[in-house]
Motif scaffolding. Structure first.
Motif, PDB file in Angstrom:
ATOM      1  N   SER A 178      61.567 -50.930   2.221  1.00 22.30           N
ATOM      2  CA  SER A 178      60.306 -50.215   1.986  1.00 22.30           C
ATOM      3  C   SER A 178      59.891 -50.408   0.527  1.00 22.30           C
ATOM      4  N   ALA A 179      58.760 -49.824   0.168  1.00 24.69           N
ATOM      5  CA  ALA A 179      58.221 -50.048  -1.183  1.00 24.69           C
ATOM      6  C   ALA A 179      59.079 -49.394  -2.258  1.00 24.69           C
ATOM      7  N   GLN A 180      59.720 -48.282  -1.931  1.00 21.66           N
ATOM      8  CA  GLN A 180      60.606 -47.644  -2.907  1.00 21.66           C
ATOM      9  C   GLN A 180      61.912 -47.232  -2.218  1.00 21.66           C
ATOM     10  N   THR A 181      63.030 -47.675  -2.776  1.00 22.48           N
ATOM     11  CA  THR A 181      64.337 -47.298  -2.224  1.00 22.48           C
ATOM     12  C   THR A 181      64.799 -46.047  -2.966  1.00 22.48           C
ATOM     13  N   LEU A 182      64.802 -44.931  -2.241  1.00 24.87           N
ATOM     14  CA  LEU A 182      65.067 -43.651  -2.907  1.00 24.87           C
ATOM     15  C   LEU A 182      66.130 -42.838  -2.173  1.00 24.87           C
ATOM     16  N   TYR A 183      67.141 -42.412  -2.924  1.00 23.33           N
ATOM     17  CA  TYR A 183      68.087 -41.401  -2.436  1.00 23.33           C
ATOM     18  C   TYR A 183      67.705 -40.108  -3.138  1.00 23.33           C
ATOM     19  N   ASN A 184      67.261 -39.133  -2.353  1.00 19.81           N
ATOM     20  CA  ASN A 184      66.829 -37.875  -2.951  1.00 19.81           C
ATOM     21  C   ASN A 184      67.924 -36.829  -2.742  1.00 19.81           C
ATOM     22  N   SER A 185      68.820 -36.724  -3.726  1.00 16.97           N
ATOM     23  CA  SER A 185      69.964 -35.804  -3.603  1.00 16.97           C
ATOM     24  C   SER A 185      69.685 -34.490  -4.315  1.00 16.97           C
ATOM     25  N   TRP A 186      68.451 -34.008  -4.214  1.00 15.10           N
ATOM     26  CA  TRP A 186      68.096 -32.820  -5.010  1.00 15.10           C
ATOM     27  C   TRP A 186      68.885 -31.587  -4.599  1.00 15.10           C
ATOM     28  N   TYR A 187      69.494 -31.615  -3.403  1.00 13.33           N
ATOM     29  CA  TYR A 187      70.377 -30.501  -3.032  1.00 13.33           C
ATOM     30  C   TYR A 187      71.785 -30.991  -2.692  1.00 13.33           C
ATOM     31  N   LEU A 188      72.154 -32.149  -3.208  1.00  6.07           N
ATOM     32  CA  LEU A 188      73.492 -32.690  -2.913  1.00  6.07           C
ATOM     33  C   LEU A 188      74.283 -32.938  -4.202  1.00  6.07           C
ATOM     34  N   GLN A 189      75.481 -32.414  -4.219  1.00  7.93           N
ATOM     35  CA  GLN A 189      76.359 -32.569  -5.380  1.00  7.93           C
ATOM     36  C   GLN A 189      76.794 -34.029  -5.545  1.00  7.93           C
ATOM     37  N   ASN A 190      77.065 -34.660  -4.411  1.00  7.34           N
ATOM     38  CA  ASN A 190      77.569 -36.042  -4.413  1.00  7.34           C
ATOM     39  C   ASN A 190      76.596 -36.939  -3.668  1.00  7.34           C
ATOM     40  N   PRO A 191      76.656 -38.229  -3.944  1.00  7.19           N
ATOM     41  CA  PRO A 191      75.781 -39.133  -3.177  1.00  7.19           C
ATOM     42  C   PRO A 191      76.055 -38.984  -1.678  1.00  7.19           C
ATOM     43  N   PRO A 192      75.032 -39.087  -0.854  1.00 13.28           N
ATOM     44  CA  PRO A 192      75.211 -38.847   0.583  1.00 13.28           C
ATOM     45  C   PRO A 192      76.181 -39.828   1.232  1.00 13.28           C
TER      46      PRO A 192
END
Ligand code: GAL
Length: 718
Positions: free
Chosen positions: A489-503
């Motif tokens: 997609s146009a932007q590869t984003l991991y949005n961990s705004w409520y996650l302590q660790n990467p998903p």
């Protein structure tokens, strides 16, 4: 705005010359503001319209290069009535025609037969039309587009109405005894039209974008809006947003985790708690969590990270912006904060200049402009945003402000980056028409993977950039499939705004926040790394697709019907899309490891296996979670770079050109500094890639003094 006031005056004078016919039907004024773009206007125009907020000049020279424009109907057959209800625009519609667009639609793709209300909303829902980026703009596979230039809540009846006329035939329509489903079935309405209902309006402007082909229509629309966005090149890498309450030290630890484990990340995003107040916003660093922002910015920069700050536009009484904006805001509060009157350039300047001095000059590379999309209109108990009857000092009303809020907010911030000759890639949760030039990716709190894929496909009809972000997941398979979509997609984003660790270390939200990592976390991490590395390999190709978006208006991500408008099989395909000139993506969800893929005319290659397929047919294709669900069109020269972990100003991509098929078509790479607007002054190169008799040729033309790409190898897939 000046443009609008002047045109308002002009048309009021013309109005005197107009006469009304039966039922309020108006005589229309038609002109051609740019090659292949016609404008019809009549009546008293609104002071605030989407086009009124577009500062970019049309790229007329590029529009002139497009094939000869023409319309499939007589422009005089468009009818406009002004009645005591408002404006009604009626546009001809052929019985076989297919319609697309209306912005970032979530629940529908082919819009024919639907009643659409493209209204801005934070809770996009089914096929009604409510969405983050609604647009009063649709396109037809017959090769034209219609944009009703209004910021009012408008309804489009897309071939859904049957009008009383003298030609009605007596048919046996006694539906008594039918099932309820049959009774209310949405039947085709032959001979119908598209009717656009704009309550309250006393006049209207309609823009008609001509083809001849659907792709040309989109090109004209994007070029008319100032050309497609060209994000900073690092924006095409990977973005990771950290947990909202992370401290400076935790951000640094996360950054160090990425580099130590060779996980590509270009941008780190901070979420609400970096500020002293967030709902509403103070725009002041929270010194308890971030004791030395300058140190953080510098240290991140030295490790190749860009920093992006979350915010929204509602100004807290605790903010230094409160006093200066108090008299330049709406008369209702949101979360006890001011709603700046961005329709007034003076308010935008105060807001923008503060960001310039406090953040952008200090090295903040972008912002996430949240909450600009109005509270959920489908429930009565969601009321956080300002009411439609709000009053703003500029004269814009609350309804119009909602429709354009995302646009005027983007404009206030993007203007500063332009002034500083620094490119960016922003996040924003609302947009509207004539916004193609804004390098801002839309995102959502919704999380249905099928809808996320459909939004990639729909974004291309409307000059929008959509980011199907990854958060927690139901299963590792779900995480991997979502990651594949994000990479494509146009932007590869991991949005961990409520996650302590990467998903990828723990997919489950609760366990993640208890630091209980999955037993196979390292393996999942490795699999995600494989996908992210592919993303980095694709950056030069994607960057060129964005340059084509900017200079030629070609959407980098688009539905198959855009390139194959005469192939009926493409009319309803909303889960496959084209990327740039030679890639077709057919993402999978967690539901299955294989899927049906329709390949249009031509020969196509499975990227993973090099298997060759004849187009015009459907296939069942299996793709593992570490492969890429993409097909390459025969004739494509696909430049793939050795993956880098981030894109620095001096990154030189080492490229292998993959040549598919016996008759390769010449292609290009767009080469510039990737971070300034100097390309607008011609400071760039075109790297031409061609191939004859299995021998690759590289030819550079242009004024840019450095080289970003080194072609190290050619490989042939026959
Ligand atoms: C939401 C936004 C999320 C996250 C959150 C923080 O509105 O969509 O991505 O930023 O706010 O409060």
């Amino acid at each position: 705005m000046k443009k609008n006031i002047l045109s308002g005056l002009f048309y009021s004078v013309l109005m005197l010359l107009c006469f009304c016919t039966a039922y309020g039907q108006r005589q229309l004024v038609i002109n051609e503001p740019a090659p292949g773009v016609k404008k019809i206007s009549t009546g008293k125009l609104d002071q605030f319209t989407p086009y009124g907020f577009c500062d970019e000049a049309p790229m007329k020279a590029a529009m002139q290069q497009l094939p000869g424009a023409k319309l499939p109907f007589n422009i005089n057959d468009i009818k406009i009535r002004i009645t005591n209800r408002g404006v009604l625009v009626e546009i001809p519609l052929a019985d076989t025609e297919q319609l697309y667009g209306f912005g970032l639609q979530i629940g529908s793709f082919n819009q024919r037969g639907l009643r659409k209300k493209p209204i801005v909303n934070d809770n996009p829902l089914n096929d009604v039309g409510y969405t983050h980026a609604p647009m009063p703009f649709y396109v037809s596979n017959k090769g034209y587009g219609i944009l009703v230039n209004t910021a009012r809540y408008t309804t489009f009846y897309c071939g859904t109405t049957e009008k009383l006329n003298n030609k009605q035939k007596i048919v046996n329509q006694n539906k008594n005894g039918n099932s309820v489903a049959e009774l209310y079935k949405n039947d085709d309405k032959p001979g119908s039209n598209v009717a656009v209902d704009v309550p309250g309006a006393e006049g209207i402007e309609v823009y008609i974008f001509e083809g001849p082909e659907l792709l040309n229509v989109l090109q004209r629309y994007n070029l008319f809006s100032g050309g497609g966005a060209l994000p900073a090149i690092w924006g095409l890498g990977v973005k990771y947003r950290v947990k909202a309450d992370f401290s400076q030290q935790q951000v640094m630890q996360m950054a160090s985790y990425f580099r130590t484990n060779n996980i590509p990340v270009d941008v780190l995003g901070l979420e609400p708690k970096w500020q002293t107040a967030a709902y509403s916003c103070s725009y002041v660093w929270n010194k308890e969590l971030f004791p030395s922002p300058a140190l953080l910015i510098d240290s991140m920069k030295s490790h190749g990270f860009h920093l992006n700050l979350w915010e929204h536009a509602f100004v807290s009484p605790k903010s230094p912006l409160y006093e200066p904006l108090k008299n330049k805001a709406g008369d209702y509060l949101v979360w006890n904060g001011l709603v700046p009157d961005f329709a007034d350039p003076a308010a935008s300047k105060i807001f923008g200049d503060y960001h310039k001095e406090t953040f952008i000059k200090q090295g903040i590379s972008g912002f996430k402009m949240d909450e600009c999309d109005n509270s959920n209109l489908t429930t009565g108990n969601s009321t956080w945003s300002f009411p439609e009857y709000s009053f703003f000092p500029s004269g814009i009303n609350g309804e119009q402000m909602h429709q354009v809020f995302g646009i005027v907010y983007q404009k206030a911030i993007y203007k500063i980056y332009k002034e500083l000759n620094t490119r960016t890639f922003l996040d924003v949760r609302a947009s509207n028409a004539f916004a193609s030039s804004y390098p801002a990716a839309l995102y959502s709190d919704t999380y249905n993977h099928d809808e996320y894929i459909r939004m990639i496909v729909n974004s291309g009809f409307s000059g929008l950039i959509w980011s199907p972000e990854v958060r927690e997941s139901n299963s590792v398979n779900d995480l991997m499939r979502r990651s594949q979509t994000a990479v494509l997609s146009a932007q590869t984003l991991y949005n961990s705004w409520y996650l302590q660790n990467p998903p990828w270390l723990q997919i489950n939200r609760e366990k993640n926040n208890r630091n209980e990592l999955m037993p196979d976390a390292k393996q999942v991490e490795a699999n995600v790394r494989t996908l992210l590395n592919f993303r980095m390999s694709l950056v030069p190709y994607l960057y060129n697709a964005f340059a084509d978006y900017h200079f030629k208006g070609i959407p980098p991500f688009r539905a198959l019907v855009v390139d194959y408008p005469r192939d009926k099989n493409t009319y309803n395909i909303s889960d496959e899309y084209l990327i740039g000139q030679g890639i077709l993506a057919a993402p999978l969800t967690e539901k299955a490891d294989e899927r049906k893929v329709y390949l249009p005319a031509g020969i196509w290659y499975n990227f993973n296996t090099n298997q060759k397929y004849e187009g015009g047919k459907e296939y069942i294709i299996k793709t593992s979670v570490t492969e890429l669900p993409i097909f390459i069109k025969a004739g494509t020269i696909l430049p793939l770079a050795q993956p880098v972990e981030y894109i620095a100003p001096d990154t030189r991509f080492q490229i292998t050109c993959m040549v598919y098929g016996a008759n390769p078509v010449n292609t290009t790479l767009f080469e510039d500094d990737g971070t300034t607007f100097n390309y607008q002054k011609g400071n760039f190169n075109t790297v031409n890639l061609s191939c004859t008799n299995k021998k690759g040729n590289v030819k550079r033309t242009g004024n840019f003094k450095h080289s970003r790409y080194q072609i190290i190898d050619w490989k042939f897939v026959l």
